[in-house]
Every structure is written in structure tokens, then in C-alpha cells.
Design a protein around this motif. Structure first.
Motif, PDB file in Angstrom:
ATOM      1  N   ALA A  54      18.542  24.334   2.006  1.00 35.39           N
ATOM      2  CA  ALA A  54      19.228  25.498   2.907  1.00 35.39           C
ATOM      3  C   ALA A  54      18.606  26.918   2.439  1.00 35.39           C
ATOM      4  CB  ALA A  54      20.721  25.516   2.567  1.00 35.39           C
ATOM      5  N   TYR A  55      18.276  27.057   1.165  1.00 37.73           N
ATOM      6  CA  TYR A  55      17.952  28.173   0.545  1.00 37.73           C
ATOM      7  C   TYR A  55      16.234  28.231   1.160  1.00 37.73           C
ATOM      8  CZ  TYR A  55      15.049  30.636  -2.943  1.00 37.73           C
ATOM      9  OH  TYR A  55      14.122  31.472  -3.420  1.00 37.73           O
ATOM     10  N   THR A  56      15.649  27.113   1.341  1.00 41.91           N
ATOM     11  CA  THR A  56      13.956  27.349   1.805  1.00 41.91           C
ATOM     12  C   THR A  56      13.927  27.776   3.042  1.00 41.91           C
ATOM     13  OG1 THR A  56      13.549  25.462   0.236  1.00 41.91           O
ATOM     14  CG2 THR A  56      12.087  25.767   1.979  1.00 41.91           C
ATOM     15  N   VAL A  57      15.063  27.085   4.115  1.00 34.18           N
ATOM     16  CA  VAL A  57      15.320  27.521   5.380  1.00 34.18           C
ATOM     17  C   VAL A  57      15.435  29.082   5.365  1.00 34.18           C
ATOM     18  CG1 VAL A  57      16.571  27.047   7.637  1.00 34.18           C
ATOM     19  CG2 VAL A  57      15.666  25.079   6.197  1.00 34.18           C
ATOM     20  N   ALA A  58      16.439  29.397   4.766  1.00 32.47           N
ATOM     21  CA  ALA A  58      16.744  30.681   4.944  1.00 32.47           C
ATOM     22  C   ALA A  58      15.822  31.714   4.345  1.00 32.47           C
ATOM     23  CB  ALA A  58      18.165  30.876   4.313  1.00 32.47           C
ATOM     24  N   ARG A  59      15.322  31.416   3.193  1.00 35.39           N
ATOM     25  CA  ARG A  59      14.517  32.383   2.550  1.00 35.39           C
ATOM     26  C   ARG A  59      13.042  32.559   3.175  1.00 35.39           C
ATOM     27  NH1 ARG A  59      12.578  33.639  -3.037  1.00 35.39           N
ATOM     28  NH2 ARG A  59      11.038  35.163  -2.603  1.00 35.39           N
ATOM     29  N   PHE A  60      12.385  31.257   3.708  1.00 40.51           N
ATOM     30  CA  PHE A  60      11.191  31.565   4.284  1.00 40.51           C
ATOM     31  C   PHE A  60      11.038  31.281   5.867  1.00 40.51           C
ATOM     32  CE2 PHE A  60      10.830  29.912  -0.012  1.00 40.51           C
ATOM     33  CZ  PHE A  60       9.913  30.702  -0.621  1.00 40.51           C
ATOM     34  N   ALA A  61      12.160  31.332   6.310  1.00 43.31           N
ATOM     35  CA  ALA A  61      12.281  31.032   7.909  1.00 43.31           C
ATOM     36  C   ALA A  61      11.502  30.012   8.592  1.00 43.31           C
ATOM     37  CB  ALA A  61      12.037  32.335   8.541  1.00 43.31           C
ATOM     38  N   ASP A  64      14.304  22.924   9.532  1.00 38.96           N
ATOM     39  CA  ASP A  64      14.903  21.980   8.484  1.00 38.96           C
ATOM     40  C   ASP A  64      13.949  20.810   7.969  1.00 38.96           C
ATOM     41  OD1 ASP A  64      17.315  23.195   8.989  1.00 38.96           O
ATOM     42  OD2 ASP A  64      18.010  21.725  10.711  1.00 38.96           O
ATOM     43  N   SER A  65      12.937  20.235   8.510  1.00 41.04           N
ATOM     44  CA  SER A  65      11.760  19.348   8.219  1.00 41.04           C
ATOM     45  C   SER A  65      11.283  20.189   6.778  1.00 41.04           C
ATOM     46  CB  SER A  65      10.819  19.095   9.183  1.00 41.04           C
ATOM     47  OG  SER A  65      10.088  20.216   9.508  1.00 41.04           O
ATOM     48  N   VAL A  66      10.895  21.220   6.607  1.00 38.60           N
ATOM     49  CA  VAL A  66      10.290  21.935   5.697  1.00 38.60           C
ATOM     50  C   VAL A  66      11.372  22.096   4.554  1.00 38.60           C
ATOM     51  CG1 VAL A  66       8.704  23.868   4.668  1.00 38.60           C
ATOM     52  CG2 VAL A  66       8.675  23.035   7.012  1.00 38.60           C
ATOM     53  N   GLY A  67      12.535  22.371   4.958  1.00 45.06           N
ATOM     54  CA  GLY A  67      13.465  22.241   3.854  1.00 45.06           C
ATOM     55  C   GLY A  67      13.793  20.879   3.213  1.00 45.06           C
ATOM     56  N   SER A 115       9.754  32.284  -6.354  1.00 50.75           N
ATOM     57  CA  SER A 115       8.571  31.979  -5.522  1.00 50.75           C
ATOM     58  C   SER A 115       8.762  32.684  -4.264  1.00 50.75           C
ATOM     59  CB  SER A 115       8.819  30.316  -5.162  1.00 50.75           C
ATOM     60  OG  SER A 115       8.970  29.444  -6.083  1.00 50.75           O
ATOM     61  N   GLY A 116       7.171  32.906  -3.965  1.00 51.37           N
ATOM     62  CA  GLY A 116       7.048  34.096  -2.825  1.00 51.37           C
ATOM     63  C   GLY A 116       6.546  33.228  -1.493  1.00 51.37           C
ATOM     64  N   ALA A 117       6.298  31.827  -1.923  1.00 49.96           N
ATOM     65  CA  ALA A 117       5.813  30.978  -0.784  1.00 49.96           C
ATOM     66  C   ALA A 117       6.234  29.668  -0.691  1.00 49.96           C
ATOM     67  CB  ALA A 117       4.173  31.181  -0.791  1.00 49.96           C
ATOM     68  N   VAL A 118       6.285  28.981   0.434  1.00 40.94           N
ATOM     69  CA  VAL A 118       6.648  27.515   0.509  1.00 40.94           C
ATOM     70  C   VAL A 118       5.786  26.653  -0.513  1.00 40.94           C
ATOM     71  CG1 VAL A 118       7.005  25.697   1.812  1.00 40.94           C
ATOM     72  CG2 VAL A 118       7.874  27.893   2.601  1.00 40.94           C
ATOM     73  N   TRP A 119       4.517  26.896  -0.540  1.00 41.50           N
ATOM     74  CA  TRP A 119       3.567  26.154  -1.228  1.00 41.50           C
ATOM     75  C   TRP A 119       4.026  26.106  -2.570  1.00 41.50           C
ATOM     76  CZ3 TRP A 119       0.619  27.941  -5.001  1.00 41.50           C
ATOM     77  CH2 TRP A 119       0.222  29.448  -4.952  1.00 41.50           C
ATOM     78  N   ALA A 120       4.403  27.533  -3.111  1.00 35.69           N
ATOM     79  CA  ALA A 120       4.531  27.454  -4.593  1.00 35.69           C
ATOM     80  C   ALA A 120       5.824  26.848  -4.922  1.00 35.69           C
ATOM     81  CB  ALA A 120       4.663  29.119  -5.042  1.00 35.69           C
ATOM     82  N   LEU A 121       6.869  26.878  -3.994  1.00 39.69           N
ATOM     83  CA  LEU A 121       8.291  26.389  -4.155  1.00 39.69           C
ATOM     84  C   LEU A 121       8.046  24.641  -4.408  1.00 39.69           C
ATOM     85  CD1 LEU A 121      11.107  26.306  -4.794  1.00 39.69           C
ATOM     86  CD2 LEU A 121      11.714  26.625  -2.002  1.00 39.69           C
ATOM     87  N   LEU A 122       7.028  24.281  -3.316  1.00 38.81           N
ATOM     88  CA  LEU A 122       6.776  22.775  -3.395  1.00 38.81           C
ATOM     89  C   LEU A 122       6.234  22.488  -4.583  1.00 38.81           C
ATOM     90  CD1 LEU A 122       5.335  22.373   0.192  1.00 38.81           C
ATOM     91  CD2 LEU A 122       7.237  20.958  -0.682  1.00 38.81           C
ATOM     92  N   LEU A 123       5.311  23.255  -5.169  1.00 37.80           N
ATOM     93  CA  LEU A 123       4.537  22.844  -6.407  1.00 37.80           C
ATOM     94  C   LEU A 123       5.521  22.872  -7.574  1.00 37.80           C
ATOM     95  CD1 LEU A 123       1.952  22.114  -7.979  1.00 37.80           C
ATOM     96  CD2 LEU A 123       1.500  24.597  -8.096  1.00 37.80           C
TER      97      LEU A 123
END
Length: 443
Positions: A54-61, A64-67, A115-123
Motif C-alpha cells: 500500500a505504501y508503494t502504490v501511494a508513494r509512487f502512484a 497494485d501489481s507493482v505494489g 527510497s526515491g524510486a520504485v527500482w531502489a525500493l525493489l533493490l
């Protein structure tokens, strides 16, 4: 067979050199500290698992699949590290890896937040999962090595209950803090991990050699336990060996990554975990379809309470009668719980299903871990536990994909009917692969 069922390679009792003694019975200082550290680690994992999507979806717009991908990439890292746990522990030692793991658990939630980007959060999530797989293996080995040999099933069952406390408490706290912002979540997760690090500093992670088991009269059909140079192996009259071979016997190359004595039970664990993955993934959908309301969220609380209470009895039962007396009924109880979910028309029926799932899957998970750590030499108990949880993680990772396909074909009720039938079909598979090789009266 006239020979005693226990033969010592050197003609005397196994040596006690190289490992600590176990003062204070089962609930000794080392065992309690390992259980507390385990609670802290699993609380952190499931606390973040319940909030990070939920944080990922809200933070990076993002969708749900990415979250969901951010949440599940943790399991990918965990699977990889469980395969590498043995070589890493051999190379760097248990204590450094445990401390590094808890330090990573302190830092990772704060990096999620920063984290400022989704890829960084994934890492960061992937690396976090890598540290979890190794650290949890070290803690499991430390706990097993502090349990008296005559109470192994009971001790392993209580240790599994510490995992359950973390698994249940993490999502409950995470959902309660859903409206406070992820900064609060990150700080709490780091603080809990800091407490775990303090506990880890005082833990004894040294291995301990195998204890002699009590003498038992040999009976027809009962396997013998052979010990040579401190390595235990259960051998049937037909010559089958269900544990690791003594030192000096050639081991397959893959034994550095997966413990052979634990592999059969780990494979079965991957299969019965598919059923629980179906519950975790689609129970909310079924609850919404049947308009059960928010009270249905008590399912997991009832499940956890049932498991905790029942494990006070099943651990001792396995020590006296062997693991099969718990494993075989548990498959059928789990199947009954899944079938009850399929037909549940009221919240009370759903709570009854939670009790059955607790008596089924909750006991399968605990008893499976007992089998894995008792069918390998004591010094490889950590690898046995790691191999078992590799199977559980694989089932939990693959389960949502299979469950999603079944829901598309047959709906949520159809999903649970299929899973119930699958659990019943697993009973003969378990018996052929593992159950028939276990010694009566021993796990």
C-alpha cells in the motif's frame, strides 16, 4: 537382529567436546533468547509485508501489481539466501551473519522510507530478503542446539510458536497503524530490530554435538539409529537411510546448499503450503463476496490462538509417539478447514474453519520442522531448518499464482474445494516419501 539398535563407532559414548552443555532443561537461557530473537525478526518481516504494498502504490502512484511485486521480491531474496545459507555460514560463521542480518533489519525500513524510486525500493527489499534467509537459519540452529535431545519435538514446536507470534503480531500492528504514515511504520520496525540486535549479542550460536538417545529395545520393523563419529542416521531394516550419512561418506555436491536429510519433508512442505497460500491470498475476496464484514478479520487471530494452544500438547506427543501421529491427522484437518471455508455461510462457520486450519496447517508446519531438524546430524540442524523453510517459502511464493488461476476457472469456493481435495491426495504421497521411513516413537 540381535545387535543393539545403537552402535557407537568408537565403542563408547559420543564425545561431548566442542559444544556447550544445556543447563536449565528446555527453557534455558540460550533457547529463550533464540525464541525472542525469532519473534523480533518475523514480526519485522510480516509487519512490513502488510504495509509495504500500500505504501508503494501511494508513494509512487503505481498499480497494485507493482505494489505486489515490491512485497513479493522479498521472498525471492529469501529463497536465494536459503540456498546459500550453508556455504555462507561455513565461510563467515554464524555470529557475524546474525549480527549483520539484524543491522540490515534496522537499516532497511528506513531505506524503504527514503527510497526515491520504485527500482531502489525493489533493490532494498531483495537485499533485505537475502539477509533474512541466512539470519533466520542461524537463529533456528541456535534454538535447536539448546534443546535437550529427549525433548526435541517439544522444543522445536515451542520454537515454531515463536515464529507464529511474530507472523500474527506483525500484520495486526501493521494494519492498526495503516493511517499513521509509513514513517511511523519504518521507525517502529527499526526499533524492534534494534531490540533483536541486543538479544542477538547475548545469544550462544555455537554448535553442539549429538546427545546419546535413551536405549530402547529393538522390535521388528523399527529402524535402528546408528551413530558414527557424532553423526546420527536412521536406518531401516531394508538398509534405507533417512538422515545424513556419517562423516567420510561421499555427499552430493548439492548438499552444500540443501540438506539431503531434510529435502523430502521440505518438498512435502512446499506442497501443503500451497493450501495456506490460497487462504492468505483470496480469503479477503471470499469474505467480501459473502458480506461477512470486518469481523471476519478475526480468522487469523483464531488460527494463531489455536496453533499456540495445540502445540503445548503436540510437541510432547511427538516426543513419545513420533511425528506421524501428528502429521497424518493434520493433513485431513487442514483439508476439512479448506472445505469449511468453501461452504461457510456465516462468520461462525468461518471461525470454525480457522480452528481446523490451525489444527491442520499449523501442526503440519511445526511437525515438518521437527522432522527436518531431527533427521539430520545436530551440527547440521541449521541447514535442516533452512532447507525446510526453503520448501515453505517456495510453496508460499508459487501458491498465489496457482490460486489466481484456479479462482479464474472455478471461483473462490471452487478454489478451496480443489485445495481440500489436494490435501487429501497428499496423505499417501507423504507416507511414501517420508512417513513410512520414520522410526516409531521418535520424530
Amino acid at each position: 537382529m540381535s545387535q543393539s539398535p545403537r552402535r557407537l563407532a568408537n565403542g563408547g559414548p559420543p564425545s561431548s567436546r566442542g559444544g556447550p552443555s544445556i543447563p536449565g532443561g528446555l527453557w534455558n537461557r540460550g533457547f529463550v533468547l533464540a525464541c525472542l530473537a525469532n519473534i523480533m525478526m518475523f514480526f519485522n518481516v510480516h509487519f512490513l509485508l502488510s504495509t509495504v504494498a500500500a505504501y508503494t502504490v501511494a508513494r509512487f502512484a503505481v498499480g497494485d501489481s507493482v505494489g505486489g511485486a515490491v512485497a513479493s521480491v522479498f521472498i525471492v531474496g529469501t529463497l536465494i539466501s536459503r540456498l546459500l545459507a550453508g556455504p555462507l555460514i561455513e565461510r563467515f560463521g554464524s555470529r557475524p551473519l546474525l549480527l549483520v542480518g539484524f543491522i540490515a533489519f534496522i537499516v532497511a525500513p528506513l531505506l524503504y522510507w527514503a527510497s526515491g524510486a520504485v527500482w531502489a525500493l525493489l533493490l532494498v527489499r531483495a537485499v533485505h530478503g537475502l539477509t533474512f534467509g541466512v539470519s533466520s537459519s542461524v537463529i533456528a540452529a541456535a534454538a535447536v542446539n539448546r534443546v535437550p535431545g529427549t525433548r526435541m519435538s517439544e522444543g522445536t514446536s515451542h520454537y515454531s510458536s515463536s515464529t507464529l507470534i511474530g507472523v500474527a503480531a506483525g500484520p495486526m500492528v501493521g494494519l492498526a497503524l495503516g493511517g499513521t504514515g509509513f514513517g511511523t511504520v519504518a521507525v517502529i520496525a527499526s526499533a524492534v530490530s534494534l531490540a533483536g540486535l541486543v538479544i542477538a549479542l547475548f545469544m550462544d550460536v555455537r554448535p553442539r554435538e549429538s546427545e546419546p538417545a535413551p536405549e530402547a529395545p529393538e522390535a521388528p520393523g523399527v529402524p535402528a539409529v546408528v551413530e558414527a563419529d557424532g553423526a546420527a542416521a536412521v536406518v531401516t531394516e531394508e538398509g534405507d537411510q533417512s538422515a545424513s550419512a556419517p562423516p567420510g561418506t561421499a555427499r552430493p555436491w548439492w548438499a552444500r546448499y540443501v540438506e539431503p536429510g531434510a529435502a523430502p519433508t521440505a518438498a512435502i512442505g512446499a506442497l501443503y503450503s500451497l493450501g495456506y497460500a490460497g487462504i492468505v491470498t483470496f480469503l479477503a475476496t471470499l469474505v467480501s463476496e459473502r458480506d461477512f464484514g470486518t469481523v471476519a478479520s478475526l480468522f487469523f487471530a483464531v488460527y494463531a490462538l489455536t496453533v499456540l494452544v495445540s502445540r503445548f500438547f503436540t510437541g510432547r506427543l511427538m516426543d513419545r509417539k513420533g511425528a506421524n501421529i501428528v502429521m497424518l491427522p493434520a493433513f485431513l484437518l487442514f483439508a476439512a478447514g479448506l472445505a469449511t471455508i468453501a461452504v461457510a455461510g456465516t462468520v461462525m462457520a468461518l471461525m470454525a474453519a480457522a480452528v481446523l486450519v490451525g489444527l491442520g496447517y499449523g501442526q503440519l508446519q511445526s511437525a515438518g520442522q521437527v522432522i527436518c531438524v531431527t533427521q539430520v546430524p545436530r551440527e547440521r540442524a541449521g541447514m535442516g531448518a533452512s532447507t525446510y523453510f526453503l520448501g515453505i517459502d517456495a510453496g508460499m511464493g508459487l501458491g498465489p499464482l496457482l490460486a489466481g488461476a484456479l479462482v479464474q476457472w472455478w471461483g473462490t469456493a471452487g478454489l478451496y474445494w480443489v485445495l481440500a481435495g489436494f490435501l487429501v491426495a497428499l496423505v499417501p504421497v507423504y507416507w511414501l516419501v517420508q512417513g513410512r521411513h520414520l522410526q516409531r516413537g521418535r520424530p
